[in-house]
Design an enzyme around this catalytic site. Structure first.
Site, mmCIF file in Angstrom:
data_model
loop_
_atom_site.group_PDB
_atom_site.id
_atom_site.type_symbol
_atom_site.label_atom_id
_atom_site.label_comp_id
_atom_site.label_asym_id
_atom_site.label_seq_id
_atom_site.Cartn_x
_atom_site.Cartn_y
_atom_site.Cartn_z
ATOM 1 N N HIS A 129 28.564 21.967 53.712
ATOM 2 C CA HIS A 129 29.891 22.208 54.290
ATOM 3 C C HIS A 129 30.086 23.690 54.588
ATOM 4 O O HIS A 129 30.589 24.066 55.649
ATOM 5 C CB HIS A 129 30.948 21.708 53.307
ATOM 6 C CG HIS A 129 32.349 21.983 53.724
ATOM 7 N ND1 HIS A 129 33.180 21.019 54.253
ATOM 8 C CD2 HIS A 129 33.084 23.129 53.698
ATOM 9 C CE1 HIS A 129 34.364 21.548 54.522
ATOM 10 N NE2 HIS A 129 34.324 22.829 54.195
ATOM 11 N N GLU A 130 29.685 24.539 53.644
ATOM 12 C CA GLU A 130 29.830 25.976 53.843
ATOM 13 C C GLU A 130 28.963 26.482 54.993
ATOM 14 O O GLU A 130 29.375 27.342 55.760
ATOM 15 C CB GLU A 130 29.480 26.724 52.550
ATOM 16 C CG GLU A 130 30.518 26.586 51.464
ATOM 17 C CD GLU A 130 31.892 27.008 51.958
ATOM 18 O OE1 GLU A 130 32.068 28.158 52.385
ATOM 19 O OE2 GLU A 130 32.793 26.159 51.924
ATOM 20 N N HIS A 133 30.735 25.966 58.159
ATOM 21 C CA HIS A 133 31.730 26.988 58.497
ATOM 22 C C HIS A 133 31.079 28.195 59.180
ATOM 23 O O HIS A 133 31.666 28.800 60.078
ATOM 24 C CB HIS A 133 32.465 27.451 57.238
ATOM 25 C CG HIS A 133 33.577 26.556 56.808
ATOM 26 N ND1 HIS A 133 34.566 26.118 57.668
ATOM 27 C CD2 HIS A 133 33.869 25.998 55.603
ATOM 28 C CE1 HIS A 133 35.420 25.347 57.023
ATOM 29 N NE2 HIS A 133 35.019 25.250 55.768
ATOM 30 N N GLU A 188 38.143 22.488 58.648
ATOM 31 C CA GLU A 188 37.632 21.811 57.464
ATOM 32 C C GLU A 188 37.028 20.456 57.824
ATOM 33 O O GLU A 188 35.970 20.075 57.318
ATOM 34 C CB GLU A 188 38.755 21.627 56.435
ATOM 35 C CG GLU A 188 39.293 22.920 55.852
ATOM 36 C CD GLU A 188 38.270 23.685 55.020
ATOM 37 O OE1 GLU A 188 37.130 23.206 54.868
ATOM 38 O OE2 GLU A 188 38.605 24.763 54.526
#
Length: 271
Positions: A129-130, A133, A188
């Site tokens: 997930h990071e 980003h 997100e």
């Protein structure tokens, strides 16, 4: 060595619980409309991210190369140091906060307390997930905002539209402002999608993304510390809803396996 609180809502997912305090102070000044016209390139985001991470590495207890936390993280992510066109580097901060973050320069920092409550599959999902980003340039936007706050820029100081060199104290304020930033619900959700695809394409257990969100939901329930945790996620999608979105994708792809009851471990998972 200074102990620090990193209160960024990461991974769309994690924030400080019973946190230690970082001695960086509050970002000074108000960003004016004139400063918002600043030309801020990917190269600027990368340079300032590196300065911020270097500062945080110096002011955090970083796990050494033979530390069990580092060994575990390297075992999981050694093959992902070059991921989707990004050059990544990983370190573990041995602090009480439950958190993780990634920066535009490819630096990924994972907190030992997060590793204590997450299985390997869940960590893969969280860090995936990071990485999302970074790939989606969400971290670039966060760093630009942090830079403007740390430099206390106004219309006059931004007249050249160029990124200035910061003092060490300003770098500290920038790091603090970056960690206080939050991503939009859209960002997100896009990072959630990236994480799921990252897990699927690498043949990891995508249900780990589901159980990670279920644990985050549990952390946000009840108690003073947890209520503060939940307050930080007002701008984020509900963790239970995000878990259900992962479940629907996994069911559609034929990858769903019921994990049973999800709970927070009471003993460390890192041996």
């Amino acid at each position: 060595m200074k102990k620090i609180t990193l209160s960024l809502a990461i991974l769309a997912a994690v924030a400080s619980v019973n946190a230690q305090k970082i001695n960086l102070g509050k970002a000074a000044g108000v960003v004016s409309k004139g400063a918002q016209a600043l030309t801020f390139s990917n190269a600027d985001a990368i340079r300032l991210s590196k300065e911020s991470v270097d500062y945080m590495d110096k002011n955090n207890p970083v796990a050494g190369p033979k530390d069990p936390y580092t060994v575990r993280l390297n075992k999981l992510f050694a093959k992902h140091k070059s991921q989707d066109g990004l050059n990544l580097n990983y370190k573990v901060y041995k602090v009480a906060d439950i958190n993780a973050f990634a920066c535009a320069d490819g630096s990924v920092r994972v907190f030992s307390s997060l590793m204590d409550i997450m299985t390997d599959d869940e960590l893969l999902a969280v860090i995936g997930h990071e990485i999302g980003h970074v790939k989606n340039e969400d971290t670039k936007d966060a760093m630009k905002s942090a830079y403007l706050k740390a430099a206390a820029m106004d219309a006059a100081s931004s007249a050249s539209n160029a990124v200035a060199t910061l003092s060490e104290s300003q770098v500290g304020k920038m790091a603090n402002a970056f960690l206080d930033a939050s991503h939009s619900k859209k960002q997100e959700n896009q990072a959630d999608d990236y994480s799921y695809d990252f897990m699927k394409s690498n043949k990891y257990n995508v249900v780990g993304a589901y159980t990670a969100f279920k644990k985050l939901a549990l952390l946000s329930e009840g108690g003073t510390a947890q209520s503060k945790f939940q307050k930080m996620f007002n701008s984020h999608p509900d963790s239970n809803k995000r878990a259900e979105a992962i479940k629907k994708k996994a069911e559609k792809d034929g990858l769903w396996k019921d994990p049973g009851t999800v709970s927070i471990p009471t003993t460390k998972l890192t041996k």
